[in-house]
Design a protein around this motif. Structure first.
Motif, PDB file in Angstrom:
ATOM      1  N   ASN A  48      -5.828  -2.254  13.467  1.00 43.89           N
ATOM      2  CA  ASN A  48      -6.778  -1.146  13.595  1.00 43.89           C
ATOM      3  C   ASN A  48      -6.122   0.146  13.110  1.00 43.89           C
ATOM      4  N   LYS A  49      -5.925   0.214  11.802  1.00 46.49           N
ATOM      5  CA  LYS A  49      -5.300   1.391  11.218  1.00 46.49           C
ATOM      6  C   LYS A  49      -6.363   2.391  10.781  1.00 46.49           C
ATOM      7  N   VAL A  50      -5.934   3.643  10.647  1.00 51.93           N
ATOM      8  CA  VAL A  50      -6.812   4.712  10.167  1.00 51.93           C
ATOM      9  C   VAL A  50      -6.167   5.335   8.938  1.00 51.93           C
ATOM     10  N   LEU A  51      -6.936   5.448   7.882  1.00 48.38           N
ATOM     11  CA  LEU A  51      -6.464   6.075   6.651  1.00 48.38           C
ATOM     12  C   LEU A  51      -7.172   7.415   6.490  1.00 48.38           C
ATOM     13  N   ARG A  52      -6.404   8.503   6.597  1.00 51.03           N
ATOM     14  CA  ARG A  52      -6.967   9.841   6.460  1.00 51.03           C
ATOM     15  C   ARG A  52      -6.819  10.286   5.005  1.00 51.03           C
ATOM     16  N   ILE A  53      -7.940  10.521   4.345  1.00 51.07           N
ATOM     17  CA  ILE A  53      -7.922  10.896   2.936  1.00 51.07           C
ATOM     18  C   ILE A  53      -8.907  12.031   2.683  1.00 51.07           C
ATOM     19  N   SER A  54      -8.666  12.731   1.588  1.00 48.76           N
ATOM     20  CA  SER A  54      -9.539  13.818   1.156  1.00 48.76           C
ATOM     21  C   SER A  54     -10.280  13.396  -0.109  1.00 48.76           C
ATOM     22  N   LEU A  55     -11.155  14.267  -0.585  1.00 48.31           N
ATOM     23  CA  LEU A  55     -11.877  13.991  -1.830  1.00 48.31           C
ATOM     24  C   LEU A  55     -10.900  13.889  -2.994  1.00 48.31           C
ATOM     25  N   VAL A  56      -9.905  14.767  -3.025  1.00 48.31           N
ATOM     26  CA  VAL A  56      -8.899  14.728  -4.091  1.00 48.31           C
ATOM     27  C   VAL A  56      -8.132  13.414  -4.052  1.00 48.31           C
ATOM     28  N   ASP A  57      -7.824  12.933  -2.844  1.00 48.19           N
ATOM     29  CA  ASP A  57      -7.135  11.648  -2.703  1.00 48.19           C
ATOM     30  C   ASP A  57      -7.977  10.510  -3.296  1.00 48.19           C
ATOM     31  N   CYS A  58      -9.262  10.530  -2.999  1.00 47.10           N
ATOM     32  CA  CYS A  58     -10.150   9.471  -3.503  1.00 47.10           C
ATOM     33  C   CYS A  58     -10.209   9.484  -5.026  1.00 47.10           C
ATOM     34  N   ILE A  59     -10.293  10.672  -5.609  1.00 49.34           N
ATOM     35  CA  ILE A  59     -10.316  10.770  -7.076  1.00 49.34           C
ATOM     36  C   ILE A  59      -8.997  10.266  -7.656  1.00 49.34           C
ATOM     37  N   THR A  60      -7.889  10.609  -6.999  1.00 49.14           N
ATOM     38  CA  THR A  60      -6.571  10.157  -7.466  1.00 49.14           C
ATOM     39  C   THR A  60      -6.466   8.642  -7.399  1.00 49.14           C
TER      40      THR A  60
END
Length: 517
Positions: A48-60
């Motif tokens: 049960n992990k959580v991945l915290r990402i931003s919009l810039v992370d998703c584009i990268t």
């Protein structure tokens, strides 16, 4: 006209590179299969992990991992090899040959110097040939011969000859000129530019989809939160009605209607949860996080999930100018049009007869041995020639090809016109959508504020017994819908801006992305 050996070498190179690419692709595919660790995927399914990402992370992630981008990234490299292949027509070729001829035959004349004439002739020749961009064919030769016979009249036996020789063949009509002879190179260069534009278009498409999926995920997060709030409001009302029912202040019908509303909103919450999970998977798919066993089953938590509402006052004329300047599909079509002109030029040149000016110049040397023949090379012993070679094709193949290339260009011009019309309509449509969605946000915001105020007022009235259970449930439903409509309008507005940027060809510019060569 291409020489047979050049044509063969070009085809051989193409086969070699194609075979090499096939081997590399096969090896890469096998490696990919070997590195797939199914045990790691299965094991991470229970975490049960959580991945915290931003919009810039998703584009990268998308730029780095998306399979469509990986596939398109290879195409310009293949086209670069096509340029090298086209240039190979101007690469020099070194040729060497050694020939031994031994001949014994009865003499037919007393002047032969022997009744049975025996000769042994050895030729050793080396040459360097090549083609210039003007179409000039250059041949540099070193011609050597050793000749020995039993003839009594041969004063030097054996004798050696050496002759350095230069031969130039210059086309005067067909295949003449830099434009014609470099046509294949320029076509290959343009095709590489087209592949780069195609790659750019794929990247723009992936970025657009990534941002849209990111905003969709925000929407479903908010929808889930609104559904949770709606459920809590219904549950709070149920607790109030239960207490009132015990005091005889509400009927069993009111209690039953409230219980039914709670059940319906529990179902709505489950539906929102399912939509949220599906949206999360879509975001993982576009960023290719599903290929990573460590994160494929993690819960995504967005760092910047605040939805922006930046009012953008655009200019339709400026948007159209940007589209015709930056859109990859339009640029590709314009480049293809250049290639059509090059093909028409070469097809027109092929209508001329072949007329070649051929000239050669050499110096002769004769001696008792090879070194002696080299030393005796002198300008006093010249070997030169000049002439014209004419070849007129019989038939209409060249004329048909020329007409065909002109028709193909006419076809491309019609397609270009059609594309221009489609771009104008698309940009105008996306431009309008931004304006409409901006007004939708403003209207939805006002509606949400009024519904919130109305619900708070109706709660006071309900507490005083002036509003029925059925009515207060409707007010709750209206408030939830207004909250959802406002979130949806914000999402649609941002996606409309994203789509406008793509239709203008500005996706990379707006996201500060520079593609590697």
């Amino acid at each position: 006209m291409k020489r047979p050996e050049k044509y063969f070498l070009t085809r051989l190179r193409k086969f070699f590179w194609g075979f090499l690419i096939l081997l590399i692709s096969t090896a890469y595919a096998e490696e990919s299969l070997n590195i797939f660790d199914k045990e790691a995927f299965i094991e991470s399914a229970n975490t049960n992990k959580v991945l915290r990402i931003s919009l810039v992370d998703c584009i990268t992630f998308a730029l780095k991992n998306n399979s469509d981008i990986k596939i398109k990234r290879i195409e310009p490299k293949i086209k670069e090899d096509d340029i090298r292949i086209a240039r190979s027509d101007f690469e020099p070729t070194l040729t060497a040959n050694w020939t031994l001829r031994d001949n014994t035959k009865p003499s037919t004349s007393t002047l032969a110097g022997a009744n049975i004439l025996q000769t042994r002739d050895i030729d050793f020749n080396a040459s360097l040939s090549g083609k210039l961009i003007t179409g000039t064919e250059v041949l540099i030769e070193l011609i050597n011969e050793r000749y020995k016979s039993n003839s009594s009249f041969q004063s030097i036996n054996p004798y050696y000859t050496a002759e350095p020789k230069l031969t130039l063949t210059q086309p005067l009509l067909r295949d003449s000129g830099i434009s014609v002879n470099t046509a294949e190179i320029r076509i290959a260069q343009n095709e590489r530019l087209v592949s780069e534009e195609d790659f750019k278009e794929t990247v723009m498409e992936i970025i657009t989809r990534t941002k849209a999926d990111y905003y969709d995920y925000i929407y479903y997060l908010e929808k889930y939160a609104i559904a949770s709030s709606a459920l809590r409001r219904a549950e709070d009302l149920l607790e109030i009605n239960k207490a009132r029912y015990q005091k005889g202040l509400v009927s069993s019908v009111d209690l039953l209607e409230t219980e039914s509303a709670v059940a319906q909103r529990q179902k709505a919450l489950l539906s929102a949860e399912a939509e949220l999970k599906k949206s999360e998977d879509e975001l993982k798919l576009i960023t290719n996080l599903v290929d990573d066993p460590q994160v494929w089953n993690t819960k995504i938590e967005l760092i910047d999930k605040e939805i922006e509402f930046n009012v953008e006052k655009g200019d339709l004329i400026e948007s159209l100018k940007n589209a015709f300047k930056y859109r990859p599909d339009y640029n590709s079509q314009m480049i293809d049009l250049k290639n059509r002109d090059i093909k028409i030029l070469t097809a027109k040149n092929a209508l001329f007869p072949t007329m070649d000016l051929v000239g050669s110049f050499g110096l002769n040397g004769l001696g008792k041995d090879y070194q002696d023949s080299i030393d005796n090379i002198s300008s006093d012993y010249k070997d030169w020639s000049v002439g014209v070679k004419l070849s007129i094709p019989w038939g209409g193949e060249e004329r048909t090809t020329y007409d065909q290339k002109k028709l193909e260009k006419a076809q491309v011009l019609i397609e270009l016109k059609k594309l221009e019309q489609e771009i104008i309509l698309e940009v105008r449509d996306k431009f309008r959508a931004v304006d409409i969605q901006m007004r939708q946000v403003e209207a939805a915001k006002i509606s949400k504020e009024k519904e919130t105020q109305n619900y708070e007022a109706q709660k006071e009235r309900y507490a005083q017994g002036q509003v029925s259970t059925h009515e207060i449930l409707e007010y709750q439903e209206n408030l939830a819908q207004a909250e959802l409509d406002y979130i949806k309008s914000l999402i649609d507005y941002n996606i409309a801006i994203i789509n406008l940027e793509k239709s203008e060809g500005l996706t990379l510019v707006k996201n500060n992305i520079i593609l590697e060569e």
